[in-house]
Design a protein around this motif. Structure first.
Motif, PDB file in Angstrom:
ATOM      1  N   PRO A   1       0.823  -1.214   0.000  1.00 40.38           N
ATOM      2  CA  PRO A   1       0.000   0.000   0.000  1.00 40.38           C
ATOM      3  C   PRO A   1       0.854   1.260   0.000  1.00 40.38           C
ATOM      4  O   PRO A   1       2.015   1.239   0.412  1.00 40.38           O
ATOM      5  CB  PRO A   1      -0.802  -0.123   1.299  1.00 40.38           C
ATOM      6  CG  PRO A   1       0.026  -0.992   2.181  1.00 40.38           C
ATOM      7  CD  PRO A   1       0.712  -1.962   1.264  1.00 40.38           C
ATOM      8  N   ALA A   2       0.269   2.338  -0.487  1.00 36.40           N
ATOM      9  CA  ALA A   2       0.887   3.657  -0.374  1.00 36.40           C
ATOM     10  C   ALA A   2       0.325   4.310   0.874  1.00 36.40           C
ATOM     11  O   ALA A   2      -0.889   4.440   1.025  1.00 36.40           O
ATOM     12  CB  ALA A   2       0.585   4.507  -1.611  1.00 36.40           C
ATOM     13  N   PHE A   3       1.201   4.687   1.793  1.00 38.89           N
ATOM     14  CA  PHE A   3       0.765   5.335   3.017  1.00 38.89           C
ATOM     15  C   PHE A   3       0.595   6.825   2.741  1.00 38.89           C
ATOM     16  O   PHE A   3       1.505   7.489   2.252  1.00 38.89           O
ATOM     17  CB  PHE A   3       1.787   5.111   4.133  1.00 38.89           C
ATOM     18  CG  PHE A   3       1.932   3.660   4.497  1.00 38.89           C
ATOM     19  CD1 PHE A   3       1.069   3.071   5.401  1.00 38.89           C
ATOM     20  CD2 PHE A   3       2.907   2.887   3.895  1.00 38.89           C
ATOM     21  CE1 PHE A   3       1.182   1.728   5.717  1.00 38.89           C
ATOM     22  CE2 PHE A   3       3.038   1.542   4.219  1.00 38.89           C
ATOM     23  CZ  PHE A   3       2.172   0.960   5.131  1.00 38.89           C
ATOM     24  N   LEU A   4      -0.571   7.345   3.050  1.00 37.54           N
ATOM     25  CA  LEU A   4      -0.877   8.739   2.770  1.00 37.54           C
ATOM     26  C   LEU A   4      -1.308   9.422   4.053  1.00 37.54           C
ATOM     27  O   LEU A   4      -2.274   9.005   4.706  1.00 37.54           O
ATOM     28  CB  LEU A   4      -2.015   8.863   1.736  1.00 37.54           C
ATOM     29  CG  LEU A   4      -1.779   8.188   0.390  1.00 37.54           C
ATOM     30  CD1 LEU A   4      -2.500   6.851   0.352  1.00 37.54           C
ATOM     31  CD2 LEU A   4      -2.268   9.064  -0.741  1.00 37.54           C
ATOM     32  N   ARG A   5      -0.597  10.470   4.445  1.00 37.57           N
ATOM     33  CA  ARG A   5      -1.005  11.222   5.627  1.00 37.57           C
ATOM     34  C   ARG A   5      -2.343  11.901   5.373  1.00 37.57           C
ATOM     35  O   ARG A   5      -2.648  12.337   4.277  1.00 37.57           O
ATOM     36  CB  ARG A   5       0.040  12.279   5.988  1.00 37.57           C
ATOM     37  CG  ARG A   5       1.328  11.708   6.546  1.00 37.57           C
ATOM     38  CD  ARG A   5       2.192  12.781   7.163  1.00 37.57           C
ATOM     39  NE  ARG A   5       1.557  13.342   8.359  1.00 37.57           N
ATOM     40  CZ  ARG A   5       2.041  14.398   9.017  1.00 37.57           C
ATOM     41  NH1 ARG A   5       3.119  15.005   8.580  1.00 37.57           N
ATOM     42  NH2 ARG A   5       1.431  14.852  10.089  1.00 37.57           N
ATOM     43  N   SER A   6      -3.159  12.002   6.412  1.00 37.85           N
ATOM     44  CA  SER A   6      -4.485  12.624   6.360  1.00 37.85           C
ATOM     45  C   SER A   6      -5.425  11.869   5.434  1.00 37.85           C
ATOM     46  O   SER A   6      -6.330  12.455   4.857  1.00 37.85           O
ATOM     47  CB  SER A   6      -4.383  14.099   5.914  1.00 37.85           C
ATOM     48  OG  SER A   6      -3.570  14.833   6.787  1.00 37.85           O
ATOM     49  N   LEU A   7      -5.213  10.563   5.303  1.00 33.93           N
ATOM     50  CA  LEU A   7      -6.038   9.750   4.422  1.00 33.93           C
ATOM     51  C   LEU A   7      -7.526   9.900   4.728  1.00 33.93           C
ATOM     52  O   LEU A   7      -8.357   9.959   3.833  1.00 33.93           O
ATOM     53  CB  LEU A   7      -5.626   8.286   4.554  1.00 33.93           C
ATOM     54  CG  LEU A   7      -6.385   7.249   3.728  1.00 33.93           C
ATOM     55  CD1 LEU A   7      -6.227   7.534   2.252  1.00 33.93           C
ATOM     56  CD2 LEU A   7      -5.887   5.854   4.056  1.00 33.93           C
ATOM     57  N   ALA A   8      -7.882  10.007   6.003  1.00 32.82           N
ATOM     58  CA  ALA A   8      -9.288  10.029   6.386  1.00 32.82           C
ATOM     59  C   ALA A   8     -10.026  11.241   5.837  1.00 32.82           C
ATOM     60  O   ALA A   8     -11.221  11.180   5.557  1.00 32.82           O
ATOM     61  CB  ALA A   8      -9.405   9.990   7.910  1.00 32.82           C
ATOM     62  N   SER A   9      -9.337  12.361   5.658  1.00 29.97           N
ATOM     63  CA  SER A   9     -10.008  13.582   5.224  1.00 29.97           C
ATOM     64  C   SER A   9      -9.794  13.906   3.750  1.00 29.97           C
ATOM     65  O   SER A   9     -10.326  14.891   3.251  1.00 29.97           O
ATOM     66  CB  SER A   9      -9.516  14.768   6.071  1.00 29.97           C
ATOM     67  OG  SER A   9      -8.126  14.947   5.913  1.00 29.97           O
TER      68      SER A   9
END
Length: 409
Positions: free
Chosen positions: A83-91
């Protein structure tokens, strides 16, 4: 390198169309169809691999998406399914996530072209981190990993002037991009093709201090969460993000030395530490709480003062330090051209299938780098084939300072 077959039997790679559409931020099949003058169903069939566009439509797709026609016929580099980890994924919006995942793949593809000619620094991580299981980690474990990492990279216990330079020396490939949203700060992904971690950082915020934390945060994902699956990321997202932030904070602000510097935390006192510790005041408040220098109520009060001053939008000194850019791929590509291994024109004509401004922007060069300083050269007889051919190119090893050396020396 993978060869682009220019014969009539070349196969249209359906997933390339979706990748380019995502990378250009075209959200719907209908939008794509209107750009090339076809029905939405036609684009849907092309992306599903149920039919192929005609030669004329391939040219129209290339123009609409600003890629070379050969882009659609070059097989994907196989980077794996991590997976690509993305900061602030939830928003973040789904279209923004898709765009940045596609742009990260472009960065990885650019890196593969560069590595055909240049040997990048080997990945240098403490061996025992290979076996880390994020589900067993406690806060004290993460603090220990931060200390081990600093010791392995010989960083001592003092502030880090430029985290990007540190991770690039350790074999990370770092890119940057305008993400068009404040909901995304960066991405991280391991490639199984070259066994390297890739970081793509947001260019939008334009704050050196925040970029320090963004870089360290994505580095932390690479260290702690290399073997996390997509399902685990969805299920344990909050835990995984909290672990990455804890490691990033501990790496940037070692417990002993930072606690000594921030003995009596106040907003003004932390601001005075900002230039030396090279992190934001907000990150220092969080670190003070993690180290029990303040209790929850005191941290809450500091955050209130922080917000009342408008520092959530911009902190003092944010504009006073230039934003450091990634250098590793930029130096490698410059070396390729300066050594006349390949010209800029050759690279764009045969090696890269996306425009020069995309290549330059993603790796940290000026966006017009490919259009400036080009010198017309005559190729000697028997000149080496481009990266998109099956013949092996000369390998030029590069140290971080950009000095050329013969392999093995």
């Amino acid at each position: 390198m993978q060869e682009l077959k220019t014969k009539a039997k070349a196969k249209f790679i359906a997933t390339r169309l979706r990748e380019a559409r995502d990378a250009r931020g075209i959200p719907t099949l209908t939008s794509m169809a209107s750009l090339v003058g076809v029905d939405t169903s036609a684009v849907s069939r092309w992306e599903a691999g149920l039919s192929e566009p005609s030669a004329d439509k391939v040219l129209e797709l290339a123009r609409a998406l600003n890629v070379r026609p050969s882009y659609f016929f070059r097989p994907h580099f196989q980077h794996g399914n991590a997976p690509a980890f993305l900061r602030s994924l939830a928003s973040a919006r789904k279209r923004d996530l898709a765009r940045q995942r596609a742009r990260l793949r472009w960065l990885q593809e650019i890196s593969q072209v560069v590595q055909h000619y240049v040997s990048l620094p080997p990945v240098d991580l403490p061996p025992h981190l290979q076996a880390v299981d994020y589900r067993t980690l406690r806060d004290e474990d993460i603090e220990g990993i931060a200390s081990d990492l600093r010791a392995h990279w010989k960083l001592g216990n003092q502030p880090i002037g430029n985290v990007i330079e540190v991770v690039e020396r350790a074999g990370f490939v770092v890119g940057r991009d305008e993400m068009g949203t404040t909901a995304l700060d960066g991405l991280c992904n391991w490639s199984v093709l070259d066994g390297r971690p890739y970081l793509l950082l947001a260019e939008d915020k334009m704050s050196f201090f925040r970029r320090q934390m963004d870089t360290a945060h994505e580095m932390a994902h690479a260290l702690l969460h290399r073997h996390v699956s997509e399902a685990q990321l969805r299920e344990d997202f909050d835990l995984i993000e909290a672990q990455a932030f804890r490691l990033a904070s501990a790496f940037l602000m070692p417990a002993d030395s930072f606690a000594l510097a921030a003995r009596t935390p106040t907003l003004n006192g932390l601001l005075m530490l900002k230039d030396r510790w090279r992190v934001s005041v907000k990150a220092m408040i969080r670190r003070c709480r993690d180290l029990n220098l303040i209790v929850n109520d005191e941290a809450t009060q500091l955050y209130k003062y922080y917000s009342a001053k408008g520092w959530n939008r911009e902190e003092p000194m944010d504009r006073s330090v230039p934003l450091f850019q990634p250098k590793l791929l930029a130096k490698a590509l410059t070396l390729i051209v300066d050594s006349r291994t390949r010209s800029k024109a050759d690279l764009l004509a045969s090696d890269f299938t996306v425009p020069g401004h995309d290549v330059a922007t993603l790796i940290g060069l000026d966006s017009d780098w490919f259009s400036t300083g080009e010198v017309i050269q005559l190729a000697p007889t028997g000149a080496r084939q481009p990266a998109s051919t099956t013949s092996a190119g000369e390998i030029v090893e590069i140290d971080f300072a950009g000095h050329r050396r013969r392999p093995g020396n």
